[in-house]
Scaffold this motif. Structure first.
Motif, short mmCIF file in Angstrom:
data_model
loop_
_atom_site.label_atom_id
_atom_site.label_comp_id
_atom_site.label_asym_id
_atom_site.label_seq_id
_atom_site.Cartn_x
_atom_site.Cartn_y
_atom_site.Cartn_z
N VAL A 184 0.92 -1.14 0.09
CA VAL A 184 -0.16 -0.06 0.03
C VAL A 184 1.01 1.10 -0.18
CG1 VAL A 184 -1.73 1.26 1.13
CG2 VAL A 184 -1.75 -1.15 1.06
N THR A 185 1.35 1.51 -1.08
CA THR A 185 2.15 2.81 -1.11
C THR A 185 1.30 4.05 -1.26
OG1 THR A 185 2.20 2.28 -3.71
CG2 THR A 185 4.02 1.77 -2.42
N GLY A 186 2.11 5.26 -1.53
CA GLY A 186 1.34 6.45 -1.26
C GLY A 186 0.04 6.48 -2.40
N ASP A 187 0.23 6.17 -3.69
CA ASP A 187 -0.87 6.14 -4.64
C ASP A 187 -1.84 5.31 -4.29
OD1 ASP A 187 0.77 4.04 -4.99
OD2 ASP A 187 0.59 4.21 -7.33
N VAL A 188 -1.53 4.23 -3.66
CA VAL A 188 -2.64 3.14 -3.38
C VAL A 188 -3.48 3.80 -2.07
CG1 VAL A 188 -3.23 0.79 -2.48
CG2 VAL A 188 -1.37 1.13 -4.39
N LEU A 189 -2.64 4.12 -1.15
CA LEU A 189 -3.33 4.94 0.07
C LEU A 189 -4.22 5.95 -0.41
CD1 LEU A 189 -3.54 4.88 3.00
CD2 LEU A 189 -1.67 6.44 2.97
N ALA A 190 -3.88 6.84 -1.50
CA ALA A 190 -4.75 7.93 -1.72
C ALA A 190 -6.06 7.33 -2.40
CB ALA A 190 -4.03 8.67 -2.68
N LYS A 191 -6.00 6.24 -3.24
CA LYS A 191 -7.21 5.56 -3.70
C LYS A 191 -8.26 5.06 -2.48
CE LYS A 191 -5.05 4.73 -8.04
NZ LYS A 191 -4.73 3.49 -9.04
N CYS A 196 -13.33 7.32 1.61
CA CYS A 196 -13.88 7.41 2.80
C CYS A 196 -13.88 9.02 3.31
CB CYS A 196 -13.35 6.60 4.21
SG CYS A 196 -11.33 6.46 3.89
N THR A 197 -14.22 9.77 2.35
CA THR A 197 -14.08 11.07 2.73
C THR A 197 -15.53 11.66 3.16
OG1 THR A 197 -14.83 11.44 0.52
CG2 THR A 197 -12.55 11.51 0.62
N GLY A 198 -16.23 10.91 3.74
CA GLY A 198 -17.52 11.52 4.21
C GLY A 198 -17.42 11.73 5.79
N ASP A 199 -18.39 12.07 6.25
CA ASP A 199 -18.53 12.65 7.71
C ASP A 199 -19.18 11.78 8.70
OD1 ASP A 199 -20.93 13.17 7.20
OD2 ASP A 199 -20.93 15.30 7.66
N ASN A 200 -19.49 10.62 8.13
CA ASN A 200 -20.28 9.52 9.01
C ASN A 200 -19.15 8.64 9.80
OD1 ASN A 200 -19.45 6.76 7.37
ND2 ASN A 200 -19.94 8.22 5.76
N LEU A 201 -19.58 8.08 10.60
CA LEU A 201 -18.84 7.25 11.60
C LEU A 201 -17.89 6.29 11.04
CD1 LEU A 201 -20.76 6.78 15.02
CD2 LEU A 201 -18.93 8.43 14.65
N ARG A 202 -18.22 5.44 10.15
CA ARG A 202 -17.50 4.65 9.35
C ARG A 202 -16.27 5.09 8.81
NH1 ARG A 202 -19.10 -0.62 10.30
NH2 ARG A 202 -21.37 -0.82 11.13
N ASP A 203 -16.74 6.24 7.78
CA ASP A 203 -15.71 6.84 6.89
C ASP A 203 -14.69 7.65 7.87
OD1 ASP A 203 -16.84 6.00 4.61
OD2 ASP A 203 -17.55 7.91 4.03
N LEU A 204 -15.07 8.07 8.96
CA LEU A 204 -13.88 8.67 9.95
C LEU A 204 -13.11 7.98 10.75
CD1 LEU A 204 -16.42 11.59 11.42
CD2 LEU A 204 -14.29 12.03 9.84
N ARG A 205 -13.75 6.67 11.04
CA ARG A 205 -12.97 5.72 11.65
C ARG A 205 -11.82 5.15 10.62
NH1 ARG A 205 -15.66 0.07 12.63
NH2 ARG A 205 -15.31 0.07 10.60
N ASP A 206 -12.19 4.66 9.48
CA ASP A 206 -11.57 4.10 8.60
C ASP A 206 -10.52 4.96 8.02
OD1 ASP A 206 -13.41 1.85 8.92
OD2 ASP A 206 -14.12 1.90 7.05
N ARG A 207 -10.62 6.06 7.70
CA ARG A 207 -9.79 7.02 7.31
C ARG A 207 -8.54 7.39 8.46
NH1 ARG A 207 -9.43 11.07 3.51
NH2 ARG A 207 -8.10 12.90 4.12
N ALA A 208 -9.01 7.50 9.65
CA ALA A 208 -8.03 7.48 10.80
C ALA A 208 -7.44 6.09 10.82
CB ALA A 208 -9.02 7.74 11.95
N ILE A 209 -8.05 4.93 10.74
CA ILE A 209 -7.11 3.61 10.62
C ILE A 209 -6.06 3.42 9.71
CG2 ILE A 209 -7.42 1.34 10.36
CD1 ILE A 209 -10.00 1.40 11.82
N LEU A 210 -6.49 4.05 8.31
CA LEU A 210 -5.47 3.86 7.14
C LEU A 210 -4.48 5.02 7.50
CD1 LEU A 210 -8.23 3.55 4.31
CD2 LEU A 210 -6.59 1.79 5.09
N MET A 211 -4.81 6.18 7.67
CA MET A 211 -3.81 7.14 7.95
C MET A 211 -2.82 6.89 8.94
SD MET A 211 -5.57 10.90 6.65
CE MET A 211 -4.11 11.31 6.21
#
Length: 382
Positions: A184-191, A196-211
């Motif tokens: 999972v390199t930078g380009d893959v991570l961006a995809k 998960c750019t929404g403001d719902n709980l799952r998107d916020l959690r998954d975005r934080a997990i990945l980053m």
């Protein structure tokens, strides 16, 4: 020789004892382990915890001990003996490192069907073929470690055992599979993050997990799942030339799988900190585990997310991004971090400070691949 734990009140007591160490071991099969592990097994695990052994190592030891106990009960009718006789160690090797070609002409070769069926029914055995040699060596090493912690000596270094493993591997070498087919390199991570750019709980959690998982050096899924609010410390903002100060925090990992220090520390700066803070606020998490399950009604659990869920989340996001889920796993965050660091020309020692790799040989393999791909030796005919 230890005997199988009796049913009834004793097993209930064993389950309660396991509860006292569940915070460290994150036991998911407490009731099954209570039936398999002896009183001395549980006491040994508690002793290892008190000695400060890393949580990942303890979880691996517990998993291996449960498998060994289940195999011993199925193969011999008794619990795992300490110390183990050499004959039993050789039986373990014979049951796990066998040749499919020989099994086709000799039904008695390898693990007996009745033993395999017992392990399969308990969820300990999934593969229908022989085990990987690394898995067999690791379980024997765990068996040896637990033997030593009981103050006993085993036959794990016997010439006969070493020879049996060496001959079995030579007869049927198994290819080593990568934990994640693609990094999972930078380009893959961006995809993945774009899903998960929404403001719902799952998107916020998954975005934080990945980053957080990527930017903290490619943390292992158990480290991500087990992260607690108390491990986070706000640091002074990082000043960047020509830009605004970036938020920063440190993550105190404690003792990890490969740590040589009692408290390993890594740092987050910029967007990963913002993503983590957004999740903490939305999830109303003031203490305890950081990443938690979310039910279908949108309620955030108080318990830590399962380490396996980190893998599932990454694959789900890969599918949403139009990628092939089977090509990625949570380990791709770890390999991807070092690969991306190599691609950006970050010195290996600096990247290893963040990834906390202890093996220069392992970490440098990502750098070597990146250098070879873009280096002059690969461009002789351009």
């Amino acid at each position: 020789m230890a005997t199988k734990r009796p049913a009834g009140d004793v097993v209930d007591r064993g389950a309660q004892e396991l509860d006292t160490i569940a915070a460290v071991l994150l036991l998911e099969r407490r009731d099954e382990l209570a039936k398999l592990l002896t009183d001395q097994d549980v006491e040994t695990l508690r002793h290892l915890i008190n000695e400060g052994m890393g949580e990942n190592t303890l979880r691996a030891l517990t998993s291996d001990l449960a498998y060994l106990q289940a195999w011993s009960l199925a193969a011999t009718g008794t619990s795992l003996p300490f110390p183990a006789p050499e004959a039993l160690l050789l039986k373990f090797v014979a049951h796990h490192l066998w040749q499919p070609q020989q099994r086709a002409v000799d039904p008695d070769h390898g693990m007996p069907d009745i033993v395999a069926q017992s392990l399969r029914e308990q969820g300990f055995l999934r593969s229908t073929g022989p085990h990987a040699s690394d898995t067999v060596r690791r379980r024997l090493a765990s068996w040896s470690t637990l033997t030593k912690w009981r103050g006993l000596a085993g036959s794990f270094s016997s010439p006969a055992l070493k020879s049996a493993i060496r001959l079995a591997v030579r007869a049927k070498p198994l290819p080593r599979n990568r934990k994640s087919t693609k990094a999972v390199t930078g380009d893959v991570l961006a995809k993945l993050l774009a899903t998960c750019t929404g403001d719902n709980l799952r998107d916020l959690r998954d975005r934080a997990i990945l980053m957080v998982g990527f930017a903290s050096g490619g943390r292992r899924r158990s480290e991500i799942a087990g992260l607690r609010k108390e491990q986070l410390t706000i640091e002074a903002p990082v000043t960047v030339e020509g830009g605004s100060p970036l938020p920063s925090l440190s993550i105190h990992l404690g003792r990890t799988k490969t740590s040589v220090e009692d408290d390993e520390v890594v740092y987050l700066t910029g967007r990963p900190v913002d993503a983590l803070n957004a999740w903490l606020v939305a999830g109303r998490i003031d203490s305890g585990t950081v990443f938690r399950a979310i039910d279908r009604w949108g309620n955030v659990s108080k318990r830590a997310i399962d380490p396996k869920a980190i893998n599932d989340i990454l694959k789900q996001r890969a599918a949403l991004a139009g990628l092939e889920p089977s090509e990625f796993s949570a380990h791709g965050l770890r390999s991807g971090y070092l690969t991306e660091a190599a691609n950006r020309g970050i010195p290996l020692p600096e990247a290893m400070e963040q990834s906390r790799h202890r093996s220069v040989q392992q970490a440098s393999s990502y750098y070597n691949n990146a250098t070879r791909r873009s280096g002059r030796a690969a461009r002789l005919l351009t």
